[in-house]
Design an enzyme around this catalytic site. Structure first.
Site, PDB file in Angstrom:
ATOM      1  N   TYR A   1      22.354  -1.638  16.445  1.00  0.00           N
ATOM      2  CA  TYR A   1      23.464  -2.176  15.656  1.00  0.00           C
ATOM      3  C   TYR A   1      24.518  -1.104  15.427  1.00  0.00           C
ATOM      4  CZ  TYR A   1      20.760  -6.329  14.418  1.00  0.00           C
ATOM      5  OH  TYR A   1      20.064  -7.511  14.460  1.00  0.00           O
TER       6      TYR A   1
ATOM      7  N   HIS B   1      16.841 -17.310  19.263  1.00  0.00           N
ATOM      8  CA  HIS B   1      17.834 -17.821  18.316  1.00  0.00           C
ATOM      9  C   HIS B   1      19.201 -17.944  18.961  1.00  0.00           C
ATOM     10  CE1 HIS B   1      18.472 -13.583  18.057  1.00  0.00           C
ATOM     11  NE2 HIS B   1      18.995 -13.497  16.872  1.00  0.00           N
TER      12      HIS B   1
ATOM     13  N   GLU C   1      25.806  -6.249  17.479  1.00  0.00           N
ATOM     14  CA  GLU C   1      24.478  -5.930  18.000  1.00  0.00           C
ATOM     15  C   GLU C   1      24.535  -6.047  19.509  1.00  0.00           C
ATOM     16  OE1 GLU C   1      21.425  -9.019  17.537  1.00  0.00           O
ATOM     17  OE2 GLU C   1      19.868  -7.493  17.474  1.00  0.00           O
TER      18      GLU C   1
ATOM     19  N   HIS D   1      26.516 -10.201  11.745  1.00  0.00           N
ATOM     20  CA  HIS D   1      26.818  -9.559  13.031  1.00  0.00           C
ATOM     21  C   HIS D   1      27.101 -10.570  14.139  1.00  0.00           C
ATOM     22  CE1 HIS D   1      22.333  -9.966  13.545  1.00  0.00           C
ATOM     23  NE2 HIS D   1      22.684 -10.292  14.763  1.00  0.00           N
TER      24      HIS D   1
ATOM     25  N   HIS E   1      13.065  -5.788  16.687  1.00  0.00           N
ATOM     26  CA  HIS E   1      12.817  -6.737  15.606  1.00  0.00           C
ATOM     27  C   HIS E   1      11.433  -7.363  15.753  1.00  0.00           C
ATOM     28  CE1 HIS E   1      16.918  -6.755  14.188  1.00  0.00           C
ATOM     29  NE2 HIS E   1      17.397  -7.166  15.345  1.00  0.00           N
TER      30      HIS E   1
ATOM     31  N   HIS F   1      24.717 -14.577  20.057  1.00  0.00           N
ATOM     32  CA  HIS F   1      24.586 -15.348  18.811  1.00  0.00           C
ATOM     33  C   HIS F   1      25.365 -14.666  17.697  1.00  0.00           C
ATOM     34  CE1 HIS F   1      21.421 -12.225  18.349  1.00  0.00           C
ATOM     35  NE2 HIS F   1      21.759 -12.262  17.077  1.00  0.00           N
TER      36      HIS F   1
END
Lengths: 117, 306
Positions: free
Chosen positions: B254, B198, B264, B213, B245, B153
């Site tokens: 990261y 996501h 990431e 990112h 997270h 993503h």
């Protein structure tokens, strides 16, 4: 040991930078050892690779080699005037510099930017 | 679950200051494969566990950042239907002919309110290395570098993310998996077009068209540690992690590419079903949402972008 140069950070203190080392990395180390004790905020550190613009500074004197930097943050004219991203310069002599962070255009305004102006 | 319309993130085209340094980073360190180079200098990369032609496009430029986030849709008919819906929403649609990126069919492109260009396309050629399909081994080419399995993503920064949420939900049929609301209003949205936590995310920011990112998926938490070893061994600029997270629950680290674009590598987000409720966060627990162990974000995570 590689050759060592002094980075005098205006109003803040002094960092030792070894030959081939990024100025910002030397300044990060100096701050962690309390050698930039007069810097009234945390040293602005971002991508350390010339892309984000956070570590903008003005070299007041001294010689350095530089990598490519994003022209979104340092234009050619600014570069000629001594503005740099401190992550992307490698001192070749003792240097003096002044931290000049960019104005951040959002609510993520930092202590750094508010101290600056 | 029948999947139609937008299937998944297909590619990101990003700008790099020095192509050779970028290639070394993304192929040797991150673990992608070079597929081909275009006549205009763009270089096309893919992860070995992806079937499609490429998933990362590098373009040499005088500034870092993102040009395009591309999404693959299920069929040419879906592409036509989506074009009508995008136009009806009020965004002018541009047509990009097949082959403008090697291996991809025709694309439609438009700029959303956050300033980012989004493209949709229905066809991608296969390219090597790709996952075996008959009596398949777990991999054909031995994984290298950080051993990323696929592009996952992008997280983008810009203004008017309320409108971006509306567009992605109503026009592209994404679902909002998580959102962050603070006294300043909607601050972040996480959107899925499938069953991942996501497929794209937006964070509110004053300037348009910014990249936070580009993310790639790993197989395991152990691989995050391996990525951390690579980051130190090869003096890659580190941002934060290994950590986790609260948002998406993904395990993560990261770092930055040689042009300052944030990368990431992550693993282990939850499975999202389209009937799941949206998870919500407020300002009191936002630190935990960002980084579950540290319970706060370093300033650089919030104000550093390309």
């Amino acid at each position: 040991m590689p050759a060592a140069f002094k980075i005098a950070v205006e109003g803040a203190g002094e960092a030792t930078c070894y030959e081939g080392e990024r100025a910002l990395v030397a300044m990060e180390r100096a701050q962690s050892f309390g050698r930039l004790k007069n810097l009234p905020y945390k040293l602005p550190v971002g991508c350390r690779r010339g892309g984000c613009g956070i570590c903008r500074a003005r070299v007041l004197s001294g010689a350095y080699r530089k990598d490519l930097m994003s022209q979104a943050h340092i234009s050619e004219e600014e570069s000629e005037a001594g503005l740099v991203l401190s992550c992307s310069i490698y001192p070749l002599s003792d240097i003096e510099l002044r931290i000049e962070p960019p104005q951040v255009a959002s609510k993520t305004k930092t202590a750094t930017t508010s101290e600056e102006k | 679950m029948a999947m139609t319309g937008v299937l998944r993130p297909g590619f990101a085209q990003i700008r790099v200051l020095d192509m050779e340094k970028a290639l070394e980073h993304y192929t040797k360190r991150v673990g992608l494969h070079e597929v081909t180079r275009g006549g205009d200098g763009r270089v096309y990369l893919k992860a070995a566990d992806e079937f499609d032609h490429h998933s990362l496009v590098l373009r040499e430029a005088d500034r870092a950042g993102i040009d395009v986030a591309g999404f693959k849709v299920a069929s040419e008919a879906d592409l036509d239907a989506l074009e009508k819906r995008v136009s009806a929403f009020g965004y002018p649609v541009e047509h990009v002919p097949a082959g403008e990126q090697p291996g991809l069919g025709r694309r439609i492109g438009f700029t959303v309110c956050t300033g980012h260009r989004i493209e949709l396309y229905a066809h991608a050629d296969l390219s090597d290395p790709k996952p075996p399909t008959h009596n398949p081994d777990v991999w054909d080419v031995e994984p290298h570098g950080m051993r990323v399995r696929r592009f996952d993503h992008v997280l983008l920064l810009g203004p008017d993310i309320d409108k971006a949420l509306d567009f992605f939900e109503k026009v592209l049929d994404f679902r909002c998996t998580e959102r962050v609301d603070t006294p300043d209003g909607l601050t972040a949205v996480f959107l899925s077009c499938g069953m991942k936590a996501h497929d794209i995310a937006f964070v509110k920011f004053g300037e348009p068209a910014k990249l936070h990112h580009v993310s790639f998926e790993l197989e395991s938490w152990a691989d995050i540690g391996h990525a951390a070893d690579i980051i130190t061994r090869y003096d890659i600029s580190h941002d934060i992690g290994p950590t986790r997270h609260g948002l998406t629950q993904g395990r993560t680290i990261y770092f930055f590419d040689p042009s300052g674009n944030r990368n990431e590598v992550f693993t282990g987000d939850y499975t999202y079903y389209p009937d799941n409720p949206t998870r919500t966060w407020d300002e009191t627990q936002i630190g935990k949402g960002l980084f579950y162990y540290e319970r706060q974000a370093p300033e650089s995570f919030l104000n550093v972008m390309t």
